[in-house]
Write a protein that holds these residues in place. Structure first.
Motif, PDB file in Angstrom:
ATOM      1  N   CYS A  12      27.943 145.234  27.424  1.00  0.00           N
ATOM      2  CA  CYS A  12      28.619 144.142  26.844  1.00  0.00           C
ATOM      3  C   CYS A  12      28.983 143.361  27.950  1.00  0.00           C
ATOM      4  O   CYS A  12      28.804 142.047  27.847  1.00  0.00           O
ATOM      5  CB  CYS A  12      29.990 144.625  26.513  1.00  0.00           C
ATOM      6  SG  CYS A  12      29.962 145.595  25.042  1.00  0.00           S
ATOM      7  N   ASP A  13      29.202 143.802  29.130  1.00  0.00           N
ATOM      8  CA  ASP A  13      29.557 142.847  30.260  1.00  0.00           C
ATOM      9  C   ASP A  13      28.278 142.054  30.731  1.00  0.00           C
ATOM     10  O   ASP A  13      28.331 140.579  31.175  1.00  0.00           O
ATOM     11  CB  ASP A  13      29.983 143.449  31.667  1.00  0.00           C
ATOM     12  CG  ASP A  13      29.027 144.730  32.184  1.00  0.00           C
ATOM     13  OD1 ASP A  13      28.058 145.113  31.454  1.00  0.00           O
ATOM     14  OD2 ASP A  13      29.368 145.140  33.300  1.00  0.00           O
ATOM     15  N   VAL A  14      27.072 142.387  30.637  1.00  0.00           N
ATOM     16  CA  VAL A  14      25.955 141.680  30.917  1.00  0.00           C
ATOM     17  C   VAL A  14      25.894 140.452  30.000  1.00  0.00           C
ATOM     18  O   VAL A  14      25.365 139.454  30.391  1.00  0.00           O
ATOM     19  CB  VAL A  14      24.518 142.669  30.981  1.00  0.00           C
ATOM     20  CG1 VAL A  14      23.509 141.688  31.245  1.00  0.00           C
ATOM     21  CG2 VAL A  14      24.641 143.610  31.984  1.00  0.00           C
ATOM     22  N   ALA A  15      25.903 140.975  28.620  1.00  0.00           N
ATOM     23  CA  ALA A  15      25.907 139.707  27.655  1.00  0.00           C
ATOM     24  C   ALA A  15      26.854 138.674  28.009  1.00  0.00           C
ATOM     25  O   ALA A  15      26.548 137.571  27.913  1.00  0.00           O
ATOM     26  CB  ALA A  15      26.092 140.303  26.293  1.00  0.00           C
ATOM     27  N   GLN A  16      28.137 139.067  28.312  1.00  0.00           N
ATOM     28  CA  GLN A  16      29.262 138.205  28.516  1.00  0.00           C
ATOM     29  C   GLN A  16      29.081 137.300  29.626  1.00  0.00           C
ATOM     30  O   GLN A  16      29.358 136.097  29.582  1.00  0.00           O
ATOM     31  CB  GLN A  16      30.349 138.867  28.610  1.00  0.00           C
ATOM     32  CG  GLN A  16      31.147 139.619  27.414  1.00  0.00           C
ATOM     33  CD  GLN A  16      32.345 140.491  27.698  1.00  0.00           C
ATOM     34  OE1 GLN A  16      33.063 140.530  28.646  1.00  0.00           O
ATOM     35  NE2 GLN A  16      32.541 141.404  26.552  1.00  0.00           N
ATOM     36  N   ASN A  17      28.578 138.059  30.784  1.00  0.00           N
ATOM     37  CA  ASN A  17      28.188 137.269  31.822  1.00  0.00           C
ATOM     38  C   ASN A  17      27.257 136.015  31.584  1.00  0.00           C
ATOM     39  O   ASN A  17      26.852 135.073  32.167  1.00  0.00           O
ATOM     40  CB  ASN A  17      27.567 138.263  33.155  1.00  0.00           C
ATOM     41  CG  ASN A  17      28.834 138.882  33.521  1.00  0.00           C
ATOM     42  OD1 ASN A  17      30.017 138.602  33.412  1.00  0.00           O
ATOM     43  ND2 ASN A  17      28.576 139.975  34.402  1.00  0.00           N
ATOM     44  N   THR A  18      26.120 136.568  30.811  1.00  0.00           N
ATOM     45  CA  THR A  18      25.030 135.821  30.490  1.00  0.00           C
ATOM     46  C   THR A  18      25.590 134.532  29.540  1.00  0.00           C
ATOM     47  O   THR A  18      25.028 133.225  29.868  1.00  0.00           O
ATOM     48  CB  THR A  18      23.813 136.624  29.575  1.00  0.00           C
ATOM     49  OG1 THR A  18      23.530 137.436  30.510  1.00  0.00           O
ATOM     50  CG2 THR A  18      22.704 135.338  29.311  1.00  0.00           C
ATOM     51  N   HIS A  22      25.266 130.578  31.264  1.00  0.00           N
ATOM     52  CA  HIS A  22      24.776 129.412  30.469  1.00  0.00           C
ATOM     53  C   HIS A  22      25.570 128.785  29.699  1.00  0.00           C
ATOM     54  O   HIS A  22      25.205 127.637  29.016  1.00  0.00           O
ATOM     55  CB  HIS A  22      23.621 130.120  29.192  1.00  0.00           C
ATOM     56  CG  HIS A  22      22.536 130.929  29.851  1.00  0.00           C
ATOM     57  ND1 HIS A  22      21.172 129.961  30.332  1.00  0.00           N
ATOM     58  CD2 HIS A  22      22.230 132.011  30.349  1.00  0.00           C
ATOM     59  CE1 HIS A  22      20.353 130.879  30.684  1.00  0.00           C
ATOM     60  NE2 HIS A  22      20.871 132.005  30.864  1.00  0.00           N
ATOM     61  N   LYS A  23      26.917 128.760  30.036  1.00  0.00           N
ATOM     62  CA  LYS A  23      27.843 127.967  29.694  1.00  0.00           C
ATOM     63  C   LYS A  23      27.959 127.793  28.200  1.00  0.00           C
ATOM     64  O   LYS A  23      28.152 126.641  27.513  1.00  0.00           O
ATOM     65  CB  LYS A  23      27.746 126.385  30.361  1.00  0.00           C
ATOM     66  CG  LYS A  23      27.865 126.601  31.698  1.00  0.00           C
ATOM     67  CD  LYS A  23      27.821 125.111  32.293  1.00  0.00           C
ATOM     68  CE  LYS A  23      27.774 125.118  33.902  1.00  0.00           C
ATOM     69  NZ  LYS A  23      27.651 126.303  34.784  1.00  0.00           N
ATOM     70  N   LEU A  40      17.784 134.559  26.465  1.00  0.00           N
ATOM     71  CA  LEU A  40      17.179 135.793  26.207  1.00  0.00           C
ATOM     72  C   LEU A  40      16.483 136.127  27.818  1.00  0.00           C
ATOM     73  O   LEU A  40      16.453 137.608  27.930  1.00  0.00           O
ATOM     74  CB  LEU A  40      16.346 135.866  25.151  1.00  0.00           C
ATOM     75  CG  LEU A  40      17.110 135.785  23.778  1.00  0.00           C
ATOM     76  CD1 LEU A  40      16.137 135.903  22.697  1.00  0.00           C
ATOM     77  CD2 LEU A  40      18.257 137.134  23.753  1.00  0.00           C
ATOM     78  N   THR A  41      15.743 135.116  28.205  1.00  0.00           N
ATOM     79  CA  THR A  41      14.887 135.646  29.401  1.00  0.00           C
ATOM     80  C   THR A  41      15.890 135.935  30.417  1.00  0.00           C
ATOM     81  O   THR A  41      15.631 137.075  31.134  1.00  0.00           O
ATOM     82  CB  THR A  41      14.154 134.118  29.692  1.00  0.00           C
ATOM     83  OG1 THR A  41      13.189 133.865  28.661  1.00  0.00           O
ATOM     84  CG2 THR A  41      13.545 134.563  31.011  1.00  0.00           C
ATOM     85  N   SER A  42      17.147 135.271  30.706  1.00  0.00           N
ATOM     86  CA  SER A  42      17.942 135.608  31.710  1.00  0.00           C
ATOM     87  C   SER A  42      18.433 137.048  31.418  1.00  0.00           C
ATOM     88  O   SER A  42      18.418 138.009  32.250  1.00  0.00           O
ATOM     89  CB  SER A  42      19.415 134.905  31.436  1.00  0.00           C
ATOM     90  OG  SER A  42      19.140 133.499  32.022  1.00  0.00           O
ATOM     91  N   VAL A  55      10.882 147.096  29.848  1.00  0.00           N
ATOM     92  CA  VAL A  55      11.062 145.800  29.529  1.00  0.00           C
ATOM     93  C   VAL A  55       9.807 144.985  29.924  1.00  0.00           C
ATOM     94  O   VAL A  55       9.391 145.166  30.999  1.00  0.00           O
ATOM     95  CB  VAL A  55      12.404 145.257  30.327  1.00  0.00           C
ATOM     96  CG1 VAL A  55      12.253 143.631  29.814  1.00  0.00           C
ATOM     97  CG2 VAL A  55      13.453 145.913  29.725  1.00  0.00           C
ATOM     98  N   ASN A  56       9.091 144.276  28.967  1.00  0.00           N
ATOM     99  CA  ASN A  56       8.155 143.432  29.169  1.00  0.00           C
ATOM    100  C   ASN A  56       8.720 141.900  28.804  1.00  0.00           C
ATOM    101  O   ASN A  56       8.908 141.697  27.708  1.00  0.00           O
ATOM    102  CB  ASN A  56       7.051 143.736  28.473  1.00  0.00           C
ATOM    103  CG  ASN A  56       5.662 142.672  28.765  1.00  0.00           C
ATOM    104  OD1 ASN A  56       6.041 141.621  29.124  1.00  0.00           O
ATOM    105  ND2 ASN A  56       4.508 142.987  28.607  1.00  0.00           N
ATOM    106  N   VAL A  57       9.310 141.123  29.677  1.00  0.00           N
ATOM    107  CA  VAL A  57      10.092 139.846  29.478  1.00  0.00           C
ATOM    108  C   VAL A  57       9.161 138.990  28.524  1.00  0.00           C
ATOM    109  O   VAL A  57       9.829 138.653  27.603  1.00  0.00           O
ATOM    110  CB  VAL A  57      10.559 139.179  30.657  1.00  0.00           C
ATOM    111  CG1 VAL A  57      11.246 138.052  30.519  1.00  0.00           C
ATOM    112  CG2 VAL A  57      11.454 140.025  31.508  1.00  0.00           C
TER     113      VAL A  57
END
Length: 146
Positions: A12-18, A22-23, A40-42, A55-57
């Motif tokens: 969750c925190d990774v999603a929120q930080n992203t 990305h503002k 999504l790339t981030s 993971v294969n970006v």
């Protein structure tokens, strides 16, 4: 498989930080496909550093679509599919539709539920969640509050 991979690795925190990076603060703002791919790339770049073998970006962000999606829709979708404490997810999702005083009216709750039901709807499983009509659920929630 992309969704399952995201669900197993994204916190969750990774999603929120992203979202912050990305503002993505205006939930009614529309994102184009390149904007979604950039976000999504981030996320997947960060996951690739932790899980190189999983993971294969380029494969994960290969979106052959056109159109736009609301910021709120993307936030709800990604956060719903991330791993984390359910209470933490609920608090964050509520904060995305709540008014300045941390209150939520029927329209705001309806918006949240409408966006949340899109995941099972896209997967053909909306009937398992009572269908796509969210109004009875919203009314039920507000029957016992002032």
């Amino acid at each position: 498989m992309k969704i399952r991979r995201l669900q197993k690795a994204l916190c969750c925190d990774v999603a929120q930080n992203t979202f912050e990076q990305h503002k993505l603060t205006n939930n009614s703002h529309l994102l184009s496909v390149p904007d979604v791919i950039n976000c999504l790339t981030s996320i997947y770049d960060g996951l690739e550093q932790e899980h190189k073998d999983l993971v294969n970006v380029p494969l994960c962000v290969d979106i052959g679509r056109s159109g736009k999606i609301r910021v709120l829709s993307m936030k709800i979708g990604l956060l719903s599919l991330s791993k984390g404490h359910l209470e933490e997810k609920y608090k964050y999702l509520f904060s995305q539709v709540a008014s300045a005083g941390d209150t939520c009216d029927q329209r705001q709750l309806g918006l949240l539920l409408h966006e949340a039901i899109q995941i099972p709807r896209q997967l053909g499983e909306v009937a398992a969640f009572g269908g796509s009509n969210i109004e009875p659920s919203v009314r039920s929630c507000f029957q016992h509050v002032r």
